[in-house]
Design a protein around this motif. Structure first.
Motif, PDB file in Angstrom:
ATOM      1  N   GLU A   1      40.964  51.348  45.184  1.00 37.93           N
ATOM      2  CA  GLU A   1      40.224  51.649  43.700  1.00 37.93           C
ATOM      3  C   GLU A   1      39.117  50.722  43.918  1.00 37.93           C
ATOM      4  O   GLU A   1      38.214  50.177  45.210  1.00 37.93           O
ATOM      5  CB  GLU A   1      40.984  49.957  43.488  1.00 37.93           C
ATOM      6  N   VAL A  60      36.571  48.115  42.536  1.00 37.10           N
ATOM      7  CA  VAL A  60      36.589  46.756  40.961  1.00 37.10           C
ATOM      8  C   VAL A  60      35.599  46.023  41.038  1.00 37.10           C
ATOM      9  O   VAL A  60      34.515  45.862  42.435  1.00 37.10           O
ATOM     10  CB  VAL A  60      37.753  45.431  41.405  1.00 37.10           C
ATOM     11  N   ASP A  70      36.229  50.634  38.307  1.00 35.49           N
ATOM     12  CA  ASP A  70      37.887  51.082  38.153  1.00 35.49           C
ATOM     13  C   ASP A  70      38.373  50.001  36.739  1.00 35.49           C
ATOM     14  O   ASP A  70      39.301  49.833  35.521  1.00 35.49           O
ATOM     15  CB  ASP A  70      39.105  51.650  38.347  1.00 35.49           C
ATOM     16  N   ARG A  71      37.784  48.915  37.024  1.00 36.59           N
ATOM     17  CA  ARG A  71      38.151  47.203  36.780  1.00 36.59           C
ATOM     18  C   ARG A  71      37.310  46.859  36.969  1.00 36.59           C
ATOM     19  O   ARG A  71      36.539  46.318  37.843  1.00 36.59           O
ATOM     20  CB  ARG A  71      39.909  46.647  37.436  1.00 36.59           C
ATOM     21  N   GLU A 104      41.592  41.164  33.078  1.00 34.37           N
ATOM     22  CA  GLU A 104      40.748  42.121  33.455  1.00 34.37           C
ATOM     23  C   GLU A 104      40.469  43.346  32.246  1.00 34.37           C
ATOM     24  O   GLU A 104      41.548  43.216  31.915  1.00 34.37           O
ATOM     25  CB  GLU A 104      41.799  43.279  34.796  1.00 34.37           C
ATOM     26  N   ARG A 122      40.045  47.597  32.362  1.00 33.82           N
ATOM     27  CA  ARG A 122      40.268  48.381  32.573  1.00 33.82           C
ATOM     28  C   ARG A 122      39.544  49.847  31.923  1.00 33.82           C
ATOM     29  O   ARG A 122      38.826  49.331  30.563  1.00 33.82           O
ATOM     30  CB  ARG A 122      42.030  49.403  32.309  1.00 33.82           C
ATOM     31  N   ASP A 145      38.978  53.578  31.278  1.00 37.66           N
ATOM     32  CA  ASP A 145      39.497  54.734  32.049  1.00 37.66           C
ATOM     33  C   ASP A 145      38.707  55.453  31.274  1.00 37.66           C
ATOM     34  O   ASP A 145      38.687  56.439  30.173  1.00 37.66           O
ATOM     35  CB  ASP A 145      40.566  54.468  30.735  1.00 37.66           C
ATOM     36  N   THR A 203      34.624  49.287  25.283  1.00 41.34           N
ATOM     37  CA  THR A 203      34.992  48.172  26.452  1.00 41.34           C
ATOM     38  C   THR A 203      33.698  47.443  26.962  1.00 41.34           C
ATOM     39  O   THR A 203      33.903  45.672  26.642  1.00 41.34           O
ATOM     40  CB  THR A 203      35.150  49.008  27.924  1.00 41.34           C
TER      41      THR A 203
END
Lengths: 279, 368
Positions: free
Chosen positions: A34, A36, A205-206, A221, A223, A225, A244
């Motif tokens: 991931e 982050v 990704d996050r 959090e 996300r 996408d 976002t």
């Protein structure tokens, strides 16, 4: 089992009356592969969080688990790119990288080390400067050396503490792409600490906001996408990006307002009239 | 008449232009005359030297007159008018036997310097002759397993300088060998630093003379049955012990104040303790260590003179002391010569250290 897990982590500096609680009740899970990003205001305890994860600091209470085992010390599996480069000024670019390679691969021959150093210096486009000292390099070049040094150790996880904070917009963009390229190629795990929401959205990704300290804790959090590879210019028109970004900024602004509202002290200004020098 | 003058002037200009063309063709750049820089770098220092010598000359002359008047007055009261006149005439004639003993003038010092150099040449020639004369005999003696005959005449001024340099170098090496390792160890551990701090603070201000006496007490007994040069041993050990404190304190400070970023790097790279010291801590504290070493060297040179004087060890210190005891006509000016030589050598030693510091240290802008 999560790859990296922080369970109810608290970190307090000082003791007794002088104790300041920097981080409170941090819970974070990162899966393998991931990317982050943690965004937060300056002084919110981001660097403390990074040092807890890489093993330079130990939590006052709670647990930091890496692959299920508690983090006791630094290790080669977690590479760190420091905020202020932290290159050794008496070594050349090549020597700085070589020092890390030698530590990560203690049993390899000189030829292997030399080749690996050359490869990673080449990767960050610094081959012409391999024999220069950090003092002779620009900020962006120094940061690239730091990136090369961290990656040359072949870490499973890359921890970046505001790695691009001190760079200009152009160099910043180039290095972002560079880091993404390396991350996607070997599918490593990456943790990026930043104060730039756009950078976070472009790379991660996050995104998890860090509420400002003292007693900083992680917010909800977000996300991201958006398919990879992401295009910076197209990103501006992407509806998900816009949504976002607005949500995160709104959240962070909300924290800022909250902080202002909780400020109790009222400073009374003395009544002063400007003195006339004419009369 | 006027016309011819103008003609010659234009000709001159033509010549000058031609010269310029030639110069530019050969790419010879006429050095830029920057009056200000020359004034700053040459004229002002020169003027200060001249001013210094002038003041010295006048001061020496005033002291000379005071001393001369006193001498004449004394002759007058002790022996009467005739003796006073004779004394005045004697002083005026420049006769060595009755010159007042006071601060020598620059000219006298220069003369003594030349005397010392001439003396050195004579002694060197003598040494060389001695060596040639005894070469065959010495070869024979060595073949027979006996000690060769060595020159035992008095050392010249230049020999004394080299003896002093040797002592100071030995003392400096001793200080280096003691102070740097201890400084590193103390710097690394806060506990050790706190527990040894009192020792450093107490011994640091102790006078060179006391160190000498302490070393004398120990070395005297230890070298009782050996025929080694105990005066040299005593003086170099005392020099080292006096001078090492600056290096010790600076090394400890440098090691204990290494940038936290570098320590973090060492931790993240997981360097072993020895590697951490040699690859991170020592290089980063090198500038401070060298600052300490430079202070050590200059302190060593400064205390050397006093220590040689007391330890009866040959060198510049004993040269100064012997000249003072000697009380010859040119003793005072020889002492002043020694003073300048000591000063100049001290300055050169510091420059050498600065050059080495700039060579080995990453911090290239160390200055005096």
């Amino acid at each position: 089992m999560a790859y990296l897990e922080l369970k109810n982590v608290n970190k307090t500096y000082g003791e007794g009356k002088n104790a300041t609680e920097v981080l409170t009740d941090i819970n974070l899970t990162i899966e393998e592969g991931e990317f982050v990003a943690i965004v937060g205001f300056t002084g919110s305890g981001k660097t403390t969080l990074v040092n807890l994860i890489n093993g330079l600091l130990k939590p006052t209470s709670g647990q930091v688990l890496f692959k299920g085992a508690p983090v006791m010390d630094t290790c080669h599996e977690r590479g760190v790119i420091f905020q202020n480069y932290s290159l050794l000024p008496w070594l050349s670019v090549g020597q700085n990288v070589a020092m890390a390679v030698k530590e990560a691969f203690p049993n390899e021959k000189k030829k292997f080390i030399k080749e690996r150093v050359a490869r990673y210096v080449e990767m960050v486009n610094l081959s012409p400067a391999i024999n220069k000292r950090p003092m002779e390099l620009s900020g962006g070049m120094r940061q690239r050396v730091a990136v090369a040094r961290a990656l040359a150790m072949n870490p499973e996880m890359i921890i970046m503490d505001e790695p691009l904070g001190a760079l200009d917009a152009l160099t910043r963009g180039n290095l972002q792409d560079e880091i993404l390229k390396i991350w996607s190629k070997d599918k490593r795990t990456a943790l990026l600490i930043t104060n730039d929401v756009d950078e976070g959205i472009y790379m991660a990704d996050r995104i998890i906001p860090l509420r400002p300290g003292p007693k900083a804790t992680l917010g909800p959090e977000f996300r991201i996408d958006i398919d990879r590879p992401r295009d910076k210019t197209e990103l501006n028109d992407n509806p998900i990006y816009k949504k976002t970004r607005n949500a995160i900024i709104e959240y962070l602004m909300g924290i800022g307002e909250e902080r202002k509202a909780t400020a109790k002290e009222i400073y009374e200004l003395p009544e002063l009239a400007p003195k006339s020098f004419v009369a | 008449m006027k016309q011819s003058v103008t003609v010659s002037k234009t000709q001159e200009m033509k010549l000058a232009n031609a010269a310029k063309v030639v110069l530019s063709k050969f790419k010879i750049k006429t050095p830029k005359f920057e009056v200000k820089t020359i004034l700053k770098k040459v004229i002002v220092p020169l003027a200060s030297i001249l001013l210094f010598i002038g003041l010295w000359h006048m001061g020496a002359k005033a002291l000379f007159n005071v001393e001369a008047d006193f001498k004449i007055q004394k002759a007058l009261t002790d022996q009467g008018q005739e003796a006073a006149d004779a004394m005045a005439a004697c002083i005026a004639s420049g006769d060595i036997s009755c010159q007042p003993n006071t601060l020598p003038s620059p000219a006298q010092v220069w003369e003594s310097f030349n005397t010392l150099i001439a003396d050195h040449k004579v002694i060197s020639a003598d040494k060389l002759a001695f060596k040639e004369k005894t070469a065959a005999l010495n070869a024979k003696r060595i073949a027979e397993g006996k000690e060769p005959i060595t020159y035992t005449g008095r050392p010249s001024f230049v020999d004394q300088i080299f003896t002093s340099l040797k002592t100071v170098f030995a003392g400096f090496v001793l200080a280096f060998l003691i102070a740097v390792p201890i400084g590193v160890v103390i710097g690394l551990s806060e506990t050790l630093r706190n527990s040894f701090n009192w020792l450093i603070q107490v011994f640091k201000p102790v006078s060179p003379v006391v160190w000498l006496l302490l070393v004398f007490m120990i070395v005297k007994t230890m070298t009782k049955d050996s025929n080694s040069d105990s005066a040299f041993i005593i003086s170099f050990i005392s020099v080292g012990l006096c001078a090492m404190w600056a290096t010790l304190v600076n090394t400890a400070l440098g090691v204990s104040s290494v940038d936290k970023d570098y320590i973090n790097v060492a931790k993240v790279l997981k360097l072993g303790p020895l590697q951490k010291v040699f690859k991170v801590i020592l290089p980063s504290s090198l500038p401070l260590i060298f600052t300490g070493l430079r202070i050590t060297l200059s302190v060593a040179w400064m205390v050397l003179i006093a220590i040689e004087l007391l330890a009866q060890s040959p060198g510049l210190g004993s040269f100064v002391w012997e000249e003072f005891q000697n009380g010859a006509n040119d003793s005072n000016s020889k002492i002043i010569v020694a003073m300048f030589i000591i000063g100049i050598i001290g300055f050169l030693l510091d420059r050498i250290m600065l050059t080495i510091q700039n060579m080995v240290s990453f911090n290239k802008n160390a200055t005096a």
